[in-house]
Design a protein around this motif. Structure first.
Motif, mmCIF file in Angstrom:
data_model
loop_
_atom_site.group_PDB
_atom_site.id
_atom_site.type_symbol
_atom_site.label_atom_id
_atom_site.label_comp_id
_atom_site.label_asym_id
_atom_site.label_seq_id
_atom_site.Cartn_x
_atom_site.Cartn_y
_atom_site.Cartn_z
ATOM 1 N N GLU A 92 0.853 -1.184 0.000
ATOM 2 C CA GLU A 92 0.000 0.000 0.000
ATOM 3 C C GLU A 92 0.893 1.240 0.000
ATOM 4 O O GLU A 92 1.601 1.505 0.974
ATOM 5 N N ILE A 93 0.859 1.993 -1.096
ATOM 6 C CA ILE A 93 1.715 3.181 -1.236
ATOM 7 C C ILE A 93 0.909 4.308 -1.879
ATOM 8 O O ILE A 93 0.363 4.137 -2.974
ATOM 9 N N GLY A 94 0.859 5.445 -1.198
ATOM 10 C CA GLY A 94 0.156 6.601 -1.734
ATOM 11 C C GLY A 94 -0.925 7.097 -0.783
ATOM 12 O O GLY A 94 -1.053 6.616 0.346
ATOM 13 N N TRP A 95 -1.686 8.084 -1.243
ATOM 14 C CA TRP A 95 -2.768 8.661 -0.440
ATOM 15 C C TRP A 95 -4.029 7.825 -0.601
ATOM 16 O O TRP A 95 -4.602 7.743 -1.689
ATOM 17 N N MET A 96 -4.465 7.209 0.487
ATOM 18 C CA MET A 96 -5.680 6.386 0.482
ATOM 19 C C MET A 96 -6.403 6.534 1.814
ATOM 20 O O MET A 96 -5.768 6.794 2.843
ATOM 21 N N MET A 117 -10.471 9.349 6.797
ATOM 22 C CA MET A 117 -9.376 10.302 6.602
ATOM 23 C C MET A 117 -8.464 9.820 5.484
ATOM 24 O O MET A 117 -8.130 8.634 5.415
ATOM 25 N N ASN A 118 -8.074 10.729 4.615
ATOM 26 C CA ASN A 118 -7.146 10.408 3.542
ATOM 27 C C ASN A 118 -5.724 10.613 4.069
ATOM 28 O O ASN A 118 -5.339 11.725 4.416
ATOM 29 N N VAL A 119 -4.962 9.532 4.166
ATOM 30 C CA VAL A 119 -3.624 9.589 4.762
ATOM 31 C C VAL A 119 -2.616 8.913 3.830
ATOM 32 O O VAL A 119 -2.986 8.218 2.891
ATOM 33 N N PHE A 120 -1.338 9.103 4.134
ATOM 34 C CA PHE A 120 -0.279 8.570 3.267
ATOM 35 C C PHE A 120 0.170 7.201 3.778
ATOM 36 O O PHE A 120 0.375 7.005 4.978
ATOM 37 N N HIS A 121 0.327 6.278 2.840
ATOM 38 C CA HIS A 121 0.745 4.912 3.174
ATOM 39 C C HIS A 121 2.048 4.575 2.444
ATOM 40 O O HIS A 121 2.263 4.992 1.311
ATOM 41 N N GLY A 181 0.782 -2.267 -9.002
ATOM 42 C CA GLY A 181 -0.024 -2.915 -7.976
ATOM 43 C C GLY A 181 -1.323 -2.170 -7.788
ATOM 44 O O GLY A 181 -1.382 -0.953 -8.030
ATOM 45 N N PRO A 182 -2.382 -2.861 -7.342
ATOM 46 C CA PRO A 182 -3.700 -2.219 -7.221
ATOM 47 C C PRO A 182 -3.738 -1.095 -6.194
ATOM 48 O O PRO A 182 -4.606 -0.217 -6.265
ATOM 49 N N TYR A 183 -2.806 -1.121 -5.232
ATOM 50 C CA TYR A 183 -2.795 -0.086 -4.202
ATOM 51 C C TYR A 183 -1.441 0.635 -4.137
ATOM 52 O O TYR A 183 -1.021 1.103 -3.097
ATOM 53 N N ILE A 184 -0.792 0.700 -5.284
ATOM 54 C CA ILE A 184 0.452 1.461 -5.406
ATOM 55 C C ILE A 184 0.207 2.582 -6.402
ATOM 56 O O ILE A 184 0.020 2.338 -7.596
ATOM 57 N N HIS A 185 0.168 3.798 -5.913
ATOM 58 C CA HIS A 185 -0.149 4.937 -6.761
ATOM 59 C C HIS A 185 1.098 5.480 -7.456
ATOM 60 O O HIS A 185 2.234 5.195 -7.045
ATOM 61 N N LYS A 186 0.887 6.278 -8.474
ATOM 62 C CA LYS A 186 1.985 6.892 -9.206
ATOM 63 C C LYS A 186 2.609 8.013 -8.364
ATOM 64 O O LYS A 186 1.914 8.732 -7.652
#
Length: 213
Positions: A92-96, A117-121, A181-186
């Motif tokens: 899990e990487i990015g704002w989610m 809450m939208n937080v950084f992972h 990955g499905p939960y890895i953002h750009k």
């Protein structure tokens, strides 16, 4: 987090175990904040100082000190409390968003925070709930995002403390983790001033309430 930590009313020390600095005396601090890192709680052979860090966390909890863990810090706390730390199904990487559990809505510490809450992972591992802990927050990719143990131990898998510069540094040093990955953002979505400001504000609220309770 530095602005909050370095308020005039606080006396601040830091221990860099990775530079072979000596473990501080538990009696000399009121609050222990355990930060993150790219290693796993299981990497004791590669990073022998993890053993000392776990010993310090254990002593601090036993002495009733306030203990806050962020990302790796949360995983270290979970392991010290007897829970299992293992690979999560998804990195899990990015704002989610993270969402309060039903239990969290009854915890006064979280009463001033929104339900979502939208937080950084930035993590690939997760922890089970320690026995006796209150499960506080979840995300779509990771069920166990936060817990409260007693009234003096708070573990947060995610990051509210991130700034533009901090995100730039973690992106630079952990670039190899930015894979598909499905939960890895750009990476170009990481630098969102609205998100960082809001997350920092929530963090200040949480830290103020937690350390003053």
């Amino acid at each position: 987090m530095e602005d909050w930590v370095r308020r005039p009313s606080n006396k601040v020390t830091a221990t860099r175990f990775y530079e072979d600095e000596r473990m501080p005396f538990v009696e000399l601090f009121d609050t222990l904040i355990v930060m993150g890192g790219p290693m796993s709680v299981h990497d004791e052979k590669k990073y022998p100082w993890l053993v000392q860090e776990k010993q310090l966390i254990k002593k601090a909890i036993e002495r009733g000190k306030k203990v806050i863990g962020i990302c790796l810090g949360a995983q270290l706390i979970a392991e010290v409390l007897g829970a299992t730390v293992s690979k999560n199904t998804y990195r899990e990487i990015g704002w989610m968003p993270v969402t309060k559990t039903t239990a969290a809505k009854t915890v006064g510490l979280f009463s001033d925070l929104p339900d979502t809450m939208n937080v950084f992972h930035w993590h690939g591992e997760t922890f089970n709930m320690p026995e006796g802990a209150t499960h506080l927050l979840s995300s779509e990719a990771c069920v166990n995002q936060a817990f409260l143990y007693g009234d003096n131990v708070l573990a947060l898998q995610f990051h509210m403390e991130m700034t533009h510069d901090a995100i730039k540094l973690i992106s630079e040093y952990c670039q190899d983790e930015l894979i598909e990955g499905p939960y890895i953002h750009k990476e170009d979505t990481f630098y969102n001033d609205d998100n960082t400001v809001k997350a920092n504000q929530w963090m200040y609220q949480l830290l103020n309430k937690f350390t003053q309770s």
